[in-house]
Design a protein around this motif. Structure first.
Motif, PDB file in Angstrom:
ATOM      1  N   ALA A  25       0.900  -1.322   0.075  1.00 12.85           N
ATOM      2  CA  ALA A  25      -0.098  -0.038  -0.073  1.00 12.85           C
ATOM      3  C   ALA A  25       0.934   1.223  -0.142  1.00 12.85           C
ATOM      4  O   ALA A  25       0.641   2.262   0.606  1.00 12.85           O
ATOM      5  CB  ALA A  25      -0.950  -0.001   1.190  1.00 12.85           C
ATOM      6  N   GLY A  26       1.716   1.227  -0.721  1.00 12.76           N
ATOM      7  CA  GLY A  26       2.797   2.322  -0.803  1.00 12.76           C
ATOM      8  C   GLY A  26       2.230   3.309  -1.499  1.00 12.76           C
ATOM      9  O   GLY A  26       1.335   3.298  -2.431  1.00 12.76           O
ATOM     10  N   ASP A  27       3.086   4.827  -1.787  1.00 14.81           N
ATOM     11  CA  ASP A  27       2.405   5.722  -2.278  1.00 14.81           C
ATOM     12  C   ASP A  27       2.971   5.600  -4.122  1.00 14.81           C
ATOM     13  O   ASP A  27       3.727   5.047  -4.368  1.00 14.81           O
ATOM     14  CB  ASP A  27       3.132   6.923  -1.950  1.00 14.81           C
ATOM     15  CG  ASP A  27       2.783   8.181  -2.568  1.00 14.81           C
ATOM     16  OD1 ASP A  27       1.762   8.088  -3.336  1.00 14.81           O
ATOM     17  OD2 ASP A  27       3.521   9.270  -2.422  1.00 14.81           O
ATOM     18  N   ASP A  28       2.031   5.876  -4.677  1.00 14.20           N
ATOM     19  CA  ASP A  28       2.028   5.632  -6.180  1.00 14.20           C
ATOM     20  C   ASP A  28       2.611   6.641  -6.908  1.00 14.20           C
ATOM     21  O   ASP A  28       2.353   7.144  -7.918  1.00 14.20           O
ATOM     22  CB  ASP A  28       0.629   5.370  -6.723  1.00 14.20           C
ATOM     23  CG  ASP A  28       0.531   3.833  -7.044  1.00 14.20           C
ATOM     24  OD1 ASP A  28       1.579   2.955  -6.400  1.00 14.20           O
ATOM     25  OD2 ASP A  28      -0.352   3.150  -7.624  1.00 14.20           O
ATOM     26  N   ALA A  29       3.134   7.873  -6.048  1.00 13.74           N
ATOM     27  CA  ALA A  29       3.794   9.015  -6.638  1.00 13.74           C
ATOM     28  C   ALA A  29       4.824   8.550  -7.466  1.00 13.74           C
ATOM     29  O   ALA A  29       5.271   9.669  -8.330  1.00 13.74           O
ATOM     30  CB  ALA A  29       4.196  10.029  -5.584  1.00 13.74           C
ATOM     31  N   ASP A  30       5.513   7.407  -7.545  1.00 15.33           N
ATOM     32  CA  ASP A  30       6.575   7.360  -8.511  1.00 15.33           C
ATOM     33  C   ASP A  30       5.963   6.909  -9.699  1.00 15.33           C
ATOM     34  O   ASP A  30       6.878   6.713 -10.719  1.00 15.33           O
ATOM     35  CB  ASP A  30       7.593   6.233  -7.761  1.00 15.33           C
ATOM     36  CG  ASP A  30       6.899   5.002  -7.378  1.00 15.33           C
ATOM     37  OD1 ASP A  30       5.784   5.020  -7.015  1.00 15.33           O
ATOM     38  OD2 ASP A  30       7.262   3.869  -7.623  1.00 15.33           O
ATOM     39  N   LEU A  31       4.864   6.582  -9.822  1.00 15.12           N
ATOM     40  CA  LEU A  31       4.266   5.918 -11.084  1.00 15.12           C
ATOM     41  C   LEU A  31       3.587   7.191 -11.781  1.00 15.12           C
ATOM     42  O   LEU A  31       3.051   8.075 -11.386  1.00 15.12           O
ATOM     43  CB  LEU A  31       3.186   4.930 -10.748  1.00 15.12           C
ATOM     44  CG  LEU A  31       3.394   3.605 -10.382  1.00 15.12           C
ATOM     45  CD1 LEU A  31       2.444   2.955 -10.002  1.00 15.12           C
ATOM     46  CD2 LEU A  31       4.565   2.996 -11.089  1.00 15.12           C
ATOM     47  N   PRO A  32       3.932   7.372 -13.245  1.00 22.95           N
ATOM     48  CA  PRO A  32       3.510   8.467 -14.048  1.00 22.95           C
ATOM     49  C   PRO A  32       1.914   8.284 -14.419  1.00 22.95           C
ATOM     50  O   PRO A  32       1.570   7.049 -14.681  1.00 22.95           O
ATOM     51  CB  PRO A  32       4.385   8.483 -15.451  1.00 22.95           C
ATOM     52  CG  PRO A  32       4.737   6.915 -15.486  1.00 22.95           C
ATOM     53  CD  PRO A  32       4.960   6.490 -13.991  1.00 22.95           C
ATOM     54  N   PHE A  33       1.401   9.332 -14.312  1.00 22.72           N
ATOM     55  CA  PHE A  33      -0.400   9.042 -14.513  1.00 22.72           C
ATOM     56  C   PHE A  33      -0.626  10.412 -15.577  1.00 22.72           C
ATOM     57  O   PHE A  33       0.051  11.166 -15.614  1.00 22.72           O
ATOM     58  CB  PHE A  33      -1.264   9.207 -13.329  1.00 22.72           C
ATOM     59  CG  PHE A  33      -1.193   8.205 -12.450  1.00 22.72           C
ATOM     60  CD1 PHE A  33      -2.228   7.283 -12.600  1.00 22.72           C
ATOM     61  CD2 PHE A  33      -0.439   8.005 -11.394  1.00 22.72           C
ATOM     62  CE1 PHE A  33      -2.421   6.104 -11.761  1.00 22.72           C
ATOM     63  CE2 PHE A  33      -0.424   6.844 -10.579  1.00 22.72           C
ATOM     64  CZ  PHE A  33      -1.402   5.992 -10.622  1.00 22.72           C
ATOM     65  N   ILE A  34      -1.663  10.055 -16.509  1.00 20.66           N
ATOM     66  CA  ILE A  34      -2.295  11.123 -17.285  1.00 20.66           C
ATOM     67  C   ILE A  34      -3.090  11.817 -16.254  1.00 20.66           C
ATOM     68  O   ILE A  34      -3.924  11.395 -15.924  1.00 20.66           O
ATOM     69  CB  ILE A  34      -3.078  10.461 -18.500  1.00 20.66           C
ATOM     70  CG1 ILE A  34      -2.016   9.661 -19.360  1.00 20.66           C
ATOM     71  CG2 ILE A  34      -3.503  11.769 -19.166  1.00 20.66           C
ATOM     72  CD1 ILE A  34      -0.808  10.594 -20.085  1.00 20.66           C
TER      73      ILE A  34
END
Length: 211
Positions: A25-34
């Protein structure tokens, strides 16, 4: 044709919603999103990268009213492309199974809980119906799925998706109780690109002659 019910979920989501799919349940800030320039609501600010988050949310909402779920969704995901304004938008198909193998009725039914082999059968039926040869399941690891009950799905040696049991930590996060929740997510465009266009629907001559 295999007894699943289609659902349609939001293409808009949030990084926090998709972070729930991670075991840690880590932060997804490292994943790029549109990201939307002007989102209407605070929890729908990016375009989804997977169908699983919405599908599992739908299952969690319906699990309060049904002890058996057999759901699927077909839709686009949105994957940023480095240096380009527009994303990749591959179509995917996702499946979720939970509860007894057969619905409760007045006739005897198989009430054993569904497991990996049920979703494996759904994937096999799908590839057979699409005339896609070369289906292989191999052991793998995925951050959303339970270790030892996870398989990578390949077509002709090319990875096209995953299948397996939802990790218990992820299932608990969505408040999904009872037997394991089984899911699969496949790249539908990859499957369709590998269809065998020449497919015989007629019996062979030796069968017709009875030899």
């Amino acid at each position: 044709s295999v007894g699943l019910q289609e659902v349609v979920t939001y293409s808009l989501t949030s990084p926090e919603r998709e972070a729930r799919l991670r075991e840690s349940a880590g932060d997804d800030a490292d994943l790029p999103f549109i990201r939307l320039a002007n989102p209407i609501v605070v929890d729908r600010v990016v375009m989804r990268r997977t169908l699983l988050a919405g599908l599992i949310e739908a299952a969690a909402a319906n699990s309060r009213h049904a002890d058996r779920l057999a759901l699927f969704e077909v839709g686009n995901v949105f994957l940023p492309k480095a240096g380009e304004a527009l994303p990749d938008e591959p179509r995917r198909v996702a499946v979720l199974l939970s509860g007894a193998r057969s619905p409760q009725g007045w006739q005897p039914a198989d009430r054993e809980p569904m497991d990996f082999f049920d979703v494996k059968g759904v994937v096999e039926e799908l590839t057979e119906a699409l005339a896609v040869p070369g289906l292989v399941f191999e052991p793998g690891e995925h951050e959303t799925l339970r270790p030892g009950r996870t398989a990578r799905v390949l077509i002709g040696g090319v990875p096209v998706g995953w299948a397996g049991e939802l990790h218990p930590a992820v299932a608990e996060r969505y408040d999904l109780k009872g037997p394991g929740v089984i899911v699969a997510e496949l790249d539908l465009d990859q499957l369709l690109a590998r269809r065998n266009a020449a497919r015989s629907l007629m019996p062979s001559a030796d069968r017709v002659s009875g030899e």
